[in-house]
Write an enzyme that holds these catalytic residues in place. Structure first.
Site, mmCIF file in Angstrom:
data_model
loop_
_atom_site.group_PDB
_atom_site.id
_atom_site.type_symbol
_atom_site.label_atom_id
_atom_site.label_comp_id
_atom_site.label_asym_id
_atom_site.label_seq_id
_atom_site.Cartn_x
_atom_site.Cartn_y
_atom_site.Cartn_z
ATOM 1 N N HIS A 201 9.202 42.042 -80.057
ATOM 2 C CA HIS A 201 8.296 40.897 -79.899
ATOM 3 C C HIS A 201 7.543 40.528 -81.173
ATOM 4 O O HIS A 201 6.807 39.548 -81.199
ATOM 5 C CB HIS A 201 7.282 41.155 -78.775
HETATM 6 C C1 UD1 Z 1 -0.010 39.916 -79.828
HETATM 7 C C2 UD1 Z 1 -0.519 40.711 -81.026
HETATM 8 C C3 UD1 Z 1 0.440 41.863 -81.299
HETATM 9 C C4 UD1 Z 1 0.670 42.715 -80.070
HETATM 10 C C5 UD1 Z 1 1.129 41.817 -78.945
HETATM 11 C C6 UD1 Z 1 1.332 42.609 -77.671
HETATM 12 C C7 UD1 Z 1 -1.717 39.315 -82.674
HETATM 13 C C8 UD1 Z 1 -1.649 38.704 -84.013
HETATM 14 N N1 UD1 Z 1 -0.573 39.893 -82.247
HETATM 15 O O1 UD1 Z 1 1.213 39.323 -80.201
HETATM 16 O O2 UD1 Z 1 -0.077 42.684 -82.311
HETATM 17 O O3 UD1 Z 1 1.642 43.698 -80.329
HETATM 18 O O4 UD1 Z 1 0.141 40.796 -78.722
HETATM 19 O O5 UD1 Z 1 2.013 41.857 -76.729
HETATM 20 O O6 UD1 Z 1 -2.745 39.281 -82.028
HETATM 21 N N2 UD1 Z 1 2.731 34.079 -74.477
HETATM 22 C C9 UD1 Z 1 2.940 33.715 -73.169
HETATM 23 N N3 UD1 Z 1 2.145 34.274 -72.221
HETATM 24 C C10 UD1 Z 1 1.151 35.159 -72.504
HETATM 25 C C11 UD1 Z 1 0.947 35.513 -73.855
HETATM 26 C C12 UD1 Z 1 1.739 34.962 -74.826
HETATM 27 O O7 UD1 Z 1 3.815 32.939 -72.851
HETATM 28 O O8 UD1 Z 1 0.482 35.641 -71.582
HETATM 29 C C13 UD1 Z 1 3.625 33.509 -75.521
HETATM 30 C C14 UD1 Z 1 3.167 32.189 -76.070
HETATM 31 O O9 UD1 Z 1 4.287 31.428 -76.300
HETATM 32 C C15 UD1 Z 1 2.527 32.563 -77.384
HETATM 33 C C16 UD1 Z 1 3.364 33.768 -77.813
HETATM 34 O O10 UD1 Z 1 3.702 34.415 -76.601
HETATM 35 O O11 UD1 Z 1 2.568 31.539 -78.300
HETATM 36 C C17 UD1 Z 1 2.644 34.698 -78.705
HETATM 37 O O12 UD1 Z 1 1.432 35.183 -78.089
HETATM 38 P P1 UD1 Z 1 0.229 35.721 -78.996
HETATM 39 O O13 UD1 Z 1 -0.840 36.276 -78.156
HETATM 40 O O14 UD1 Z 1 -0.175 34.686 -79.981
HETATM 41 O O15 UD1 Z 1 0.863 36.898 -79.835
HETATM 42 P P2 UD1 Z 1 1.821 38.094 -79.372
HETATM 43 O O16 UD1 Z 1 3.156 37.836 -79.938
HETATM 44 O O17 UD1 Z 1 1.731 38.367 -77.919
#
Ligand code: UD1
Length: 349
Positions: A201
């Protein structure tokens, strides 16, 4: 003592479950301590957030800032503004944050500017790759923190090398506490052995089409079935690139913590770009193939439990043979499962 805890992303729910339970136990025993949990809303899907609160009995957050997804700056800025309002309204004695996500950074910045002491759990970790947003979050959070709780001696040495010596405490890793507490309730995956467990991820992999394609190609060719719970970021990238699981690889929806422990217990080995899963693999006696170019859990590489292979199919394939053997030794480099209690004893002085 009133603690305001800021959490927002999946790995933080697991870590906060541990410390929050110790706080509640001490409060129930008549201790002068309370906790207010603020959820930034960085993770919002049921399977990425709520299921952890239910399953791990984490108290319902007092506030949810519902920040959601966004660009790094936009997401972090919205969190800072929301957390600042919470801090001004509730005037806690301390702000508590975990790990390295944007929620961690936002909490630390908001509190330190209001002269509220900051406690950082999982301090001193470094990948030495500033292209990772998490690396920037770790460095900045550590440098504004008043209490730095390190999972290992290595992490404390890193802080010393950066000139941070005050407030540093090696307490062990709260993920050891979590695993020991919840292990008895692990949910059996009910799938035939042998299989490997994989997760991908990291932005560095999902947002780089070549790397993502190479990883999926390597997993499809693995000698045993590979089961991969899919993070929504990865699902979106697969869709964008037209990748679907082939060969040995099976993708499943995100799993809960108890399901994840069940998979860890029963799998042959682990392939991941996650930080937490590298450690959990070790704690469950499994070798880990790390799909990144470096790791902050360098101790695991040093003791031969972890191999860093990046996204190169040939390197991944070579590591899969190595990974099939279980770990024969697991020195307790991440503490004795009492990190939560150790953190509270420092905070309450
Ligand atoms: C974040 C953390 C990462 C951690 C990970 C655990 C940062 C910079 N990164 O990354 O260190 O390992 O969480 O999972 O904070 N999305 C959904 N539903 C959700 C959450 C996210 O669809 O409930 C999708 C969205 O498209 C979003 C993407 O995931 O744009 C990324 O989510 P984001 O919270 O920005 O970062 P993670 O990749 O989850």
């Amino acid at each position: 003592m009133e603690i305001l805890t800021v959490i927002g992303a999946r790995p933080q729910f697991v870590k906060a479950a541990v410390v929050s339970r110790v706080i509640r136990d001490q409060a129930a025993a008549g201790g002068d301590i309370g906790e207010r949990i603020v959820h930034t809303g960085q993770h919002y899907d049921h399977g990425m957030s709520k299921v952890f609160f239910e399953e791990m009995a984490i108290p319902e957050p007092s506030a949810n800032l519902a920040v959601g997804s966004g660009m790094q700056g936009e997401q972090t800025a919205e969190m800072i503004a929301g957390i600042e309002r919470e801090l001004v309204a509730h005037k806690p004695d301390l702000l508590l944050v975990y790990g390295d996500t944007n929620s961690t950074l936002a909490g630390a910045l908001a509190a330190t500017k209001l002269h509220i002491p900051v406690a950082h759990v999982e301090a001193g970790l470094r990948s030495f790759d500033r292209r990772m947003p998490e690396e920037v979050n770790r460095i900045v959070t550590d440098h504004v923190s008043d209490f730095l709780f390190c999972p290992s001696q290595q992490a404390a040495s890193q802080l010393a090398a950066e000139g941070i010596e005050r407030g540093v405490h090696v307490v062990g890793d709260v993920m050891v506490d979590a695993l020991e507490y919840y292990r008895a309730r692990a949910i059996d995956p009910a799938r035939p052995a042998p299989f490997a467990l994989a997760t991908v991820h990291r932005a560095g992999n999902t947002d780089d089409p070549q790397r993502l394609a190479a990883i999926f190609e390597a997993l499809a060719a693995a000698p045993t079935p590979v089961v991969m719970p899919i993070h929504p970021r990865t699902a979106a990238a697969m869709e964008r690139q037209g990748i679907s699981p082939r060969g040995s690889l099976e993708c499943i929806p995100p799993v809960s913590y108890l399901q994840m422990i069940g998979l860890l217990e029963r799998c042959e080995y682990v392939l991941t770009d996650s930080g937490g899963l590298q450690k959990e693999a070790y704690l469950c006696g499994k070798r880990c193939v790390t799909l990144r170019d470096q790791t902050e859990w360098i101790e695991l590489v040093d003791i031969g439990a972890n191999r860093i292979v990046g996204a190169d199919p040939a390197a991944i394939a070579a590591a899969l043979e190595w990974a099939r053997a279980p770990l024969t030794e697991q020195p307790r480099i991440y503490g004795d499962g009492q990190a939560g209690a150790a953190i509270l004893s420092v905070l309450r002085g």
